[in-house]
Design an enzyme around this catalytic site. Structure first.
Site, PDB file in Angstrom:
ATOM      1  NE  ARG A 245       3.688 -27.290  48.499  1.00 19.23           N
ATOM      2  CZ  ARG A 245       4.300 -28.279  47.809  1.00 19.23           C
ATOM      3  NH1 ARG A 245       4.389 -28.227  46.501  1.00 19.23           N
ATOM      4  NH2 ARG A 245       4.820 -29.305  48.448  1.00 19.23           N
TER       5      ARG A 245
ATOM      6  CE1 TYR B  55       0.062  -2.970  46.320  1.00 19.04           C
ATOM      7  CE2 TYR B  55       1.713  -4.648  45.904  1.00 19.04           C
ATOM      8  CZ  TYR B  55       0.867  -3.992  46.767  1.00 19.04           C
ATOM      9  OH  TYR B  55       0.831  -4.353  48.091  1.00 19.04           O
TER      10      TYR B  55
ATOM     11  CG  ASP C 131      -2.516  -5.856  38.905  1.00 21.94           C
ATOM     12  OD1 ASP C 131      -3.722  -5.891  39.256  1.00 21.94           O
ATOM     13  OD2 ASP C 131      -1.580  -5.830  39.724  1.00 21.94           O
TER      14      ASP C 131
ATOM     15  CE  LYS D 110      -4.605  -4.926  47.890  1.00 19.15           C
ATOM     16  NZ  LYS D 110      -3.742  -4.593  46.756  1.00 19.15           N
TER      17      LYS D 110
HETATM   18  C1  LIG Z   1      -2.538  -5.022  46.402  1.00 14.91           C
HETATM   19  C2  LIG Z   1      -2.150  -5.116  45.007  1.00 14.91           C
HETATM   20  C3  LIG Z   1      -1.267  -6.115  44.576  1.00 14.91           C
HETATM   21  C4  LIG Z   1      -0.630  -7.100  45.540  1.00 14.91           C
HETATM   22  O1  LIG Z   1      -1.591  -7.926  46.123  1.00 14.91           O
HETATM   23  P1  LIG Z   1      -1.411  -8.613  47.578  1.00 14.91           P
HETATM   24  O2  LIG Z   1      -2.653  -9.425  47.692  1.00 14.91           O
HETATM   25  O3  LIG Z   1      -1.299  -7.506  48.589  1.00 14.91           O
HETATM   26  O4  LIG Z   1      -0.161  -9.440  47.498  1.00 14.91           O
HETATM   27  C5  LIG Z   1      -0.973  -6.170  43.233  1.00 14.91           C
HETATM   28  N1  LIG Z   1      -1.495  -5.292  42.354  1.00 14.91           N
HETATM   29  C6  LIG Z   1      -2.336  -4.320  42.734  1.00 14.91           C
HETATM   30  C7  LIG Z   1      -2.879  -3.370  41.723  1.00 14.91           C
HETATM   31  C8  LIG Z   1      -2.694  -4.194  44.071  1.00 14.91           C
HETATM   32  O5  LIG Z   1      -3.524  -3.198  44.448  1.00 14.91           O
END
Ligand SMILES: *Cc1c(COP(=O)(O)O)cnc(C)c1O
Length: 394
Positions: A55, A108, A180, A205
């Site tokens: 962890r 998101y 992000d 993603k």
């Molecule tokens: C999917 C997504 C998240 C969250 O990510 P997870 O891996 O599903 O927790 C955050 N920001 C954006 C822009 C996303 O597309």
């Protein structure tokens, strides 16, 4: 080294005869220790602490972190179990009761809900702003503003934010900027170079790309990442599984070439959708018709594979697409090899996730229409993607 080389090589050990050429998957949760090398508390952690407990750090996650730091041009990276674990870890580490967070008012949905529904319970004030409007960002800054979090392109309507201009405003105010960049990936933008303090990604993603692993990451200055590891990773506990880290490392190897194909295919699909009589409000940052195309050209080296559109007076289109599409999957998530589409009703998202006021809700509707189809254009042949959309749109 260039991104295509870093994507394959960054983090990989120097060649030693007899050792694997591939970065190994190490599932161990404990590592041999010695009373002189490590204590049991996270407070004893230093840069020199060897792997101790999975962890805290582990070899597979470490390789992933080195590769992500190299691709984003950052000093260090920290991986998490998901994008939400990375973002919640960053927010809870950076913000305390009495602090103020400025957030993209379209982002998101999970991040919006965390900011609107959970952070206020901890005494953190949140102001949503349209981060495509620099003046609105500047006006939202207060003496207590500690963090500004922007998403560009923003999910689901692909609105952009000018990172360099926002970074200048945020820093002159003494606050921090996190970006992000999940939809852009490090292949398209390098927020740290443009002045951001942190870049965050959902690795689930494009970074993974194959739809088989959850992960997230924060990249930034080494000292800030070390502090984040102690507090948010070790104590909140959202560590990535070594197997997920290994799958994402493998995915990253092809990220530069996948992004090139996503971009080419998105251009073709955008052109098809723009000409389709049932379709409206087609948005892709690479199209000259995107309202912020100039910013996209200035800030992005790749326009990614995300396209959004709405239906012209066709409330049943989501159901028809879900029933009829064969190659494009009707499913959430994005950035996979396979094309995906999902419908996001405007009223639902602006009231339950974004909490937009009347003026911001009007801007949202002007931008995207009534209901948004979020299309993640995959790497299949573009003619086949278009043929599937054509038969399903009817
Ligand atoms: C999917 C997504 C998240 C969250 O990510 P997870 O891996 O599903 O927790 C955050 N920001 C954006 C822009 C996303 O597309």
């Amino acid at each position: 080294m260039k991104p295509a080389t870093l994507a394959v090589h960054a983090g990989v050990a120097d060649p030693v005869p007899g050792q694997p050429v591939l970065s190994p998957l190490v599932p161990a949760t404990s590592f041999h220790a010695h009373p002189d090398s490590v204590g049991f508390s996270a407070n004893d952690l230093t840069e020199k602490t060897p792997h101790f407990y999975a962890r805290w750090s582990n070899p597979t996650a470490e390789t992933l972190e080195q590769r992500l730091a190299a691709l984003d041009g950052g000093e260090a990276a920290l991986s998490f179990a998901s994008g939400m674990a990375a973002i919640s870890g960053l927010f809870l580490h950076t913000l305390k009761a009495g602090d103020h967070l400025v957030l993209s008012n379209v982002c998101y949905a999970g991040v919006a809900e965390l900011a609107h529904d959970i952070l206020p319970k901890m005494g953190i004030l949140v102001t949503p702003v349209d981060t495509s409007n620099l003046q609105a960002v500047a006006d939202a800054l207060r003496p207590t503003t500690r963090l500004v979090h922007v998403e560009t392109p923003a999910n689901p309507i692909l609105r952009l934010a000018d990172i360099a201009a926002i970074a200048a405003a945020v820093h002159s105010h003494g606050a921090l900027l996190s970006v992000d960049a999940t939809m852009a990936t490090p292949i398209a933008i390098q927020p740290l170079d443009l002045g951001a303090d942190f870049v965050v990604h959902s690795l689930t993603k494009y970074a993974c790309g194959h739809g088989d692993a959850l992960g997230g990451a924060v990249i930034g200055k080494a000292s800030a990442i070390a502090a984040l590891r102690k507090e948010s990773l070790i104590h909140f506990g959202g560590a990535i599984s070594p197997f997920a880290a290994w799958l994402i490392l493998r995915g990253l190897e092809t990220l530069p070439m996948r992004m090139a194909t996503h971009q080419t295919n998105a251009a073709a699909v955008t052109e098809f959708l723009r000409a389709h009589p049932r379709v409206d409000h087609v948005l892709w940052p690479g199209s000259a018709t995107h309202p912020q195309h100039d910013l996209a050209r200035r800030q992005m080296r790749n326009f990614s594979g995300m396209v959004s559109f709405s239906a012209k007076n066709d409330p049943d289109l989501a159901r028809r697409l879900a029933d009829r599409l064969k190659l494009v999957a009707y499913a959430v998530s994005l950035g996979k090899t396979r094309s995906l589409v999902f419908y996001i009703p405007t009223e639902d998202i602006i009231s339950s996730s974004f909490h937009l006021d009347a003026a911001a809700a009007r801007d949202y509707r002007d931008w995207t229409g009534e209901g948004t189809f979020r299309l993640s254009v995959g790497i299949e042949d573009p003619a086949d993607i278009i043929a599937d959309l054509e038969q399903a749109l009817g």
